[in-house]
Design a protein around this motif. Structure first.
Motif, mmCIF file in Angstrom:
data_model
loop_
_atom_site.group_PDB
_atom_site.id
_atom_site.type_symbol
_atom_site.label_atom_id
_atom_site.label_comp_id
_atom_site.label_asym_id
_atom_site.label_seq_id
_atom_site.Cartn_x
_atom_site.Cartn_y
_atom_site.Cartn_z
ATOM 1 N N ASP A 355 1.202 -0.995 -0.179
ATOM 2 C CA ASP A 355 0.480 -0.134 0.006
ATOM 3 C C ASP A 355 1.090 1.395 0.195
ATOM 4 O O ASP A 355 0.495 2.571 -0.286
ATOM 5 C CB ASP A 355 -1.265 0.372 1.186
ATOM 6 C CG ASP A 355 -2.442 -0.969 1.338
ATOM 7 O OD1 ASP A 355 -2.399 -1.347 0.411
ATOM 8 O OD2 ASP A 355 -2.910 -0.922 2.394
ATOM 9 N N ALA A 356 1.868 1.168 0.576
ATOM 10 C CA ALA A 356 2.836 1.925 0.306
ATOM 11 C C ALA A 356 3.768 2.451 -0.692
ATOM 12 O O ALA A 356 4.608 3.267 -0.743
ATOM 13 C CB ALA A 356 4.076 2.393 1.656
ATOM 14 N N ALA A 357 3.571 1.846 -2.154
ATOM 15 C CA ALA A 357 4.220 1.602 -3.184
ATOM 16 C C ALA A 357 4.158 3.228 -3.865
ATOM 17 O O ALA A 357 5.086 3.429 -4.901
ATOM 18 C CB ALA A 357 3.774 0.702 -4.330
ATOM 19 N N ASP A 358 3.197 3.492 -3.681
ATOM 20 C CA ASP A 358 2.350 4.842 -4.264
ATOM 21 C C ASP A 358 3.450 6.147 -3.698
ATOM 22 O O ASP A 358 3.988 7.407 -4.492
ATOM 23 C CB ASP A 358 1.341 4.988 -4.478
ATOM 24 C CG ASP A 358 0.320 3.897 -5.477
ATOM 25 O OD1 ASP A 358 0.969 3.410 -6.512
ATOM 26 O OD2 ASP A 358 -0.554 4.040 -5.573
ATOM 27 N N ALA A 359 3.383 6.276 -2.244
ATOM 28 C CA ALA A 359 3.534 7.452 -1.640
ATOM 29 C C ALA A 359 5.017 6.985 -2.013
ATOM 30 O O ALA A 359 5.849 8.082 -2.545
ATOM 31 C CB ALA A 359 3.707 7.360 -0.315
ATOM 32 N N GLN A 360 5.653 5.383 -2.091
ATOM 33 C CA GLN A 360 7.528 6.119 -2.251
ATOM 34 C C GLN A 360 7.732 6.169 -3.643
ATOM 35 O O GLN A 360 8.612 7.307 -3.456
ATOM 36 C CB GLN A 360 7.715 4.330 -1.668
ATOM 37 C CG GLN A 360 9.280 3.859 -2.382
ATOM 38 C CD GLN A 360 9.362 2.849 -2.477
ATOM 39 O OE1 GLN A 360 8.937 2.036 -2.832
ATOM 40 N NE2 GLN A 360 9.875 2.413 -0.580
ATOM 41 N N LEU A 361 7.154 6.076 -4.571
ATOM 42 C CA LEU A 361 7.624 6.588 -6.211
ATOM 43 C C LEU A 361 7.225 7.731 -5.623
ATOM 44 O O LEU A 361 8.430 8.747 -6.048
ATOM 45 C CB LEU A 361 6.187 5.410 -6.614
ATOM 46 C CG LEU A 361 6.720 5.534 -8.404
ATOM 47 C CD1 LEU A 361 6.344 5.029 -8.997
ATOM 48 C CD2 LEU A 361 6.045 6.711 -8.904
ATOM 49 N N VAL A 362 6.114 8.570 -5.302
ATOM 50 C CA VAL A 362 6.426 10.336 -5.506
ATOM 51 C C VAL A 362 7.198 10.507 -4.877
ATOM 52 O O VAL A 362 7.881 11.877 -5.525
ATOM 53 C CB VAL A 362 4.742 9.944 -5.159
ATOM 54 C CG1 VAL A 362 4.229 12.175 -5.161
ATOM 55 C CG2 VAL A 362 3.858 9.864 -6.343
ATOM 56 N N ILE A 363 7.333 10.373 -3.619
ATOM 57 C CA ILE A 363 8.412 11.148 -3.243
ATOM 58 C C ILE A 363 9.595 10.954 -3.311
ATOM 59 O O ILE A 363 10.232 11.947 -3.373
ATOM 60 C CB ILE A 363 8.174 10.267 -1.489
ATOM 61 C CG1 ILE A 363 6.694 10.684 -0.628
ATOM 62 C CG2 ILE A 363 8.803 11.367 -0.389
ATOM 63 C CD1 ILE A 363 6.306 10.574 0.653
ATOM 64 N N ASN A 364 10.144 9.562 -3.480
ATOM 65 C CA ASN A 364 11.239 9.369 -4.219
ATOM 66 C C ASN A 364 11.612 9.778 -6.195
ATOM 67 O O ASN A 364 12.869 10.772 -5.495
ATOM 68 C CB ASN A 364 11.343 7.648 -4.642
ATOM 69 C CG ASN A 364 12.162 7.077 -3.255
ATOM 70 O OD1 ASN A 364 12.241 7.577 -2.465
ATOM 71 N ND2 ASN A 364 11.906 5.968 -3.338
ATOM 72 N N CYS A 365 10.619 9.968 -6.093
ATOM 73 C CA CYS A 365 10.782 11.031 -7.698
ATOM 74 C C CYS A 365 10.887 12.514 -6.588
ATOM 75 O O CYS A 365 11.720 12.937 -7.548
ATOM 76 C CB CYS A 365 9.681 10.543 -8.847
ATOM 77 S SG CYS A 365 9.857 8.457 -9.115
ATOM 78 N N ASN A 366 10.181 12.747 -6.243
ATOM 79 C CA ASN A 366 9.989 14.108 -6.229
ATOM 80 C C ASN A 366 11.662 14.928 -5.847
ATOM 81 O O ASN A 366 12.119 15.393 -5.132
ATOM 82 C CB ASN A 366 9.269 15.167 -5.369
ATOM 83 C CG ASN A 366 7.395 14.782 -6.290
ATOM 84 O OD1 ASN A 366 7.615 15.221 -7.204
ATOM 85 N ND2 ASN A 366 6.351 14.771 -5.513
ATOM 86 N N ASP A 367 11.988 13.864 -4.990
ATOM 87 C CA ASP A 367 13.564 13.621 -4.204
ATOM 88 C C ASP A 367 14.687 14.217 -4.707
ATOM 89 O O ASP A 367 15.506 14.427 -5.118
ATOM 90 C CB ASP A 367 13.443 13.274 -3.264
ATOM 91 C CG ASP A 367 12.878 13.256 -1.523
ATOM 92 O OD1 ASP A 367 12.103 14.744 -1.673
ATOM 93 O OD2 ASP A 367 12.661 12.269 -0.942
ATOM 94 N N SER A 368 15.003 13.374 -5.946
ATOM 95 C CA SER A 368 15.881 12.689 -6.827
ATOM 96 C C SER A 368 15.580 13.546 -8.405
ATOM 97 O O SER A 368 14.624 14.106 -8.444
ATOM 98 C CB SER A 368 15.364 11.335 -7.796
ATOM 99 O OG SER A 368 14.161 11.139 -8.062
ATOM 100 N N ALA A 369 16.874 13.565 -8.900
ATOM 101 C CA ALA A 369 17.527 14.232 -9.652
ATOM 102 C C ALA A 369 16.838 13.764 -11.033
ATOM 103 O O ALA A 369 16.614 12.378 -11.216
ATOM 104 C CB ALA A 369 19.265 15.009 -9.581
ATOM 105 N N PRO A 370 16.629 14.362 -12.159
ATOM 106 C CA PRO A 370 16.180 13.727 -13.543
ATOM 107 C C PRO A 370 17.351 12.435 -13.563
ATOM 108 O O PRO A 370 18.742 12.881 -13.551
ATOM 109 C CB PRO A 370 16.032 14.805 -14.328
ATOM 110 C CG PRO A 370 16.242 16.332 -13.322
ATOM 111 C CD PRO A 370 16.810 16.018 -12.526
ATOM 112 N N GLY A 371 16.980 11.904 -14.556
ATOM 113 C CA GLY A 371 18.244 10.934 -14.921
ATOM 114 C C GLY A 371 17.775 8.891 -14.634
ATOM 115 O O GLY A 371 16.458 9.044 -13.634
ATOM 116 N N PRO A 372 18.395 8.017 -14.264
ATOM 117 C CA PRO A 372 19.098 8.214 -15.487
ATOM 118 C C PRO A 372 18.505 8.123 -17.236
ATOM 119 O O PRO A 372 17.560 7.309 -17.359
ATOM 120 C CB PRO A 372 19.894 7.031 -15.349
ATOM 121 C CG PRO A 372 19.359 6.251 -14.357
ATOM 122 C CD PRO A 372 17.819 6.716 -14.180
ATOM 123 N N THR A 373 20.082 7.443 -17.734
ATOM 124 C CA THR A 373 20.019 7.883 -18.905
ATOM 125 C C THR A 373 19.626 6.359 -20.022
ATOM 126 O O THR A 373 19.711 5.273 -18.495
ATOM 127 C CB THR A 373 20.982 8.371 -20.580
ATOM 128 O OG1 THR A 373 22.063 7.545 -20.445
ATOM 129 C CG2 THR A 373 20.822 10.126 -20.471
#
Length: 490
Positions: A355-373
């Motif tokens: 149930d935490a997977a969606d929050a994990q994805l969103v928070i991780n993505c907002n925290d991280s730099a763009p990429g990788p290629t």
């Protein structure tokens, strides 16, 4: 290919930058504590009866700005729980910061009430909270339509790469669409600002807190933003604050390989493992066989077959805590007779955080730099397959990270915190999910932190090792900092 439950808790965001502290002061407001009905079932935690009888659980909420820079965006109610022992007046709060991102801090506080020593409960009231986007604090739900068949992705083949890329592109797009203009408002920095709102509502000039796993990273971000508001802070099992996304994933894959070697060495001394032979070779072969011909369950009424991904979920879930190693050994032995019941139980337990997977994805993505290629992903995938024979292919799909995330980001910067008292950072030598090097680098990054080492196995040390727990208790209660380079034996 769906993200497996055990694997979904492995990758924490890596980098960091933008601060979003509020541009307007909050009025001070107290918390109205009330009954926890409808928030959590404290009896489900199966706390020791003698301790449970002495505990009081009260729940409340704190309103925070959804977007501090734009107050007109409205507020969000952050759910809290207070655990008080032995009646009497309220005690100084000890804020517990849960892992994930995505783990409920309310549920974490209930469980912690049964694990932490009496001395801490005598000294503090435990405060847990669901971070924004989690649990009862406006939980993020993206509505994924997961129809992919089970199986191990192979990024080294065009079909495997396309399948993994399409899955991750769809997942991130679903979350961005579901949240719309709010997508960028769920980040570690935003939650750190919320923590200061909690501090104010608790009427404390400075916080005492304990963060575990992702909670350690969140605790470090709070210390970066508000170093003068930290009385004492323990960061247990932090991820490395200075690595790129690919470096973080690779260190975690290496951490699981190392932890499995520890399990295999233990298993070689156990009679219950005698049917396995060489443990690593047995598990490698079992995963391959289960991918080709899923193993049936011997449990009555359970006809769901066990695939290779399920076997790896079971293994990874057990590596988090060496208390589960006997169950893993028994499950592997049962599988030799074609019964996957115990392995499926372990895998299901590891996936309980789905149930935490969606929050994990969103928070991780907002925290991280763009990429990788794409080039970087394919090169790392080839390296993983060669260097990490058991977990490399299985975890290689994490290499996509947030490549397809389009909303604005709040990339975390490495934390530096000039706190009055040293922050205590704890690393476990054979931590599979956040390898020991992360604690070393987190302590170095913070500047005034002290590193405490447990020469043990599993994810996290507080509450699991008596030596670590005693030193942490002394530090939190009386600010007694352990000697430099203190190590607790396994």
């Amino acid at each position: 290919m769906r993200p497996s439950g055990a694997a979904a808790v492995l990758v924490a965001a890596v980098l960091g930058l933008t601060s979003c502290t509020s541009s307007r002061p909050h009025e001070t407001a107290s918390i109205e504590w009330g009954d926890c009905a409808g928030v959590t079932d404290v009896h489900a935690a199966n706390l020791p009866a003698q301790r449970s009888a002495r505990l009081e659980f009260r729940c409340g909420a704190v309103d925070v700005d959804l977007d501090p820079a734009h107050p007109e965006a409205g507020t969000l109610a952050v759910q809290l729980i207070r655990v008080h022992q032995s009646g009497g007046a309220e005690k100084e709060p000890l804020l517990l910061i849960a892992g994930g991102p995505g783990q409920s801090g309310v549920e974490y506080a209930v469980v912690a009430a049964g694990l932490l020593p009496e001395a801490l409960l005598d000294r503090f009231d435990l405060i847990g909270f669901d971070p924004r986007g989690v649990g009862h604090s406006q939980q993020i739900r993206c509505g994924h339509k997961d129809s992919d068949p089970p199986g191990l992705p192979d990024l080294l083949t065009p079909a495997g790469y396309s399948r993994a890329a399409d899955t991750m592109r769809a997942r991130t797009a679903e979350c961005a669409t579901a949240l719309g203009s709010k997508a960028a408002l769920f980040s570690t920095t935003a939650t750190a600002v919320d923590i200061d709102r909690i501090r104010s509502a608790l009427d404390r000039p400075a916080l005492t807190y304990l963060g575990w796993s992702y909670g350690a990273k969140l605790g470090a971000e709070y210390a970066r933003l508000y170093p003068d508001k930290v009385r004492a802070a323990v960061l247990d099992a932090p991820s490395n604050p200075r690595t790129t996304w690919i470096q973080t994933v690779e260190r975690q894959v290496a951490g699981f390989e190392d932890a499995f070697d520890e399990f295999a060495a233990w298993c070689a001394t156990q009679e219950r493992c005698s049917a396995l032979g060489a443990t690593r070779g047995f598990v490698t072969g079992l995963v391959r066989r289960a991918e080709k011909s899923p193993i049936p369950s011997g449990r009555p009424g359970d006809d769901e077959p066990t695939y290779g991904t399920d076997v790896l979920d079971a293994v990874v879930g057990a590596l988090y805590d060496d208390a589960r190693w006997p169950d893993l050994a028994d499950g592997l032995a049962e599988a030799t007779a074609g019964d996957s019941g115990t392995l499926r139980d372990l895998a299901d337990a590891a996936r309980s955080g789905d149930d935490a997977a969606d929050a994990q994805l969103v928070i991780n993505c907002n925290d991280s730099a763009p990429g990788p290629t794409e080039t970087e992903i394919k090169a790392a995938g080839a390296r993983f397959a060669q260097r990490y024979p058991l977990f490399g292919v299985w975890l290689s799909w994490f290499l996509f990270g947030c490549t397809f995330w389009e909303p604005d980001r709040h990339t975390l910067q490495p934390p530096v915190a000039a706190t009055e008292h040293p922050i205590l950072v704890i690393g476990t030598r054979h931590d599979p999910a956040t390898p020991y090097s992360g604690a070393v680098d987190m302590a170095a990054s913070l500047g005034t932190a002290q590193l405490l080492t447990w020469e043990g196995q599993g994810h996290g040390a507080v509450g699991r090792n008596e030596c670590i727990t005693r030193l942490v208790t002394d530090y939190l209660a009386s600010l007694a900092v352990p000697s430099r380079n203190t190590r607790c034996p396994a």
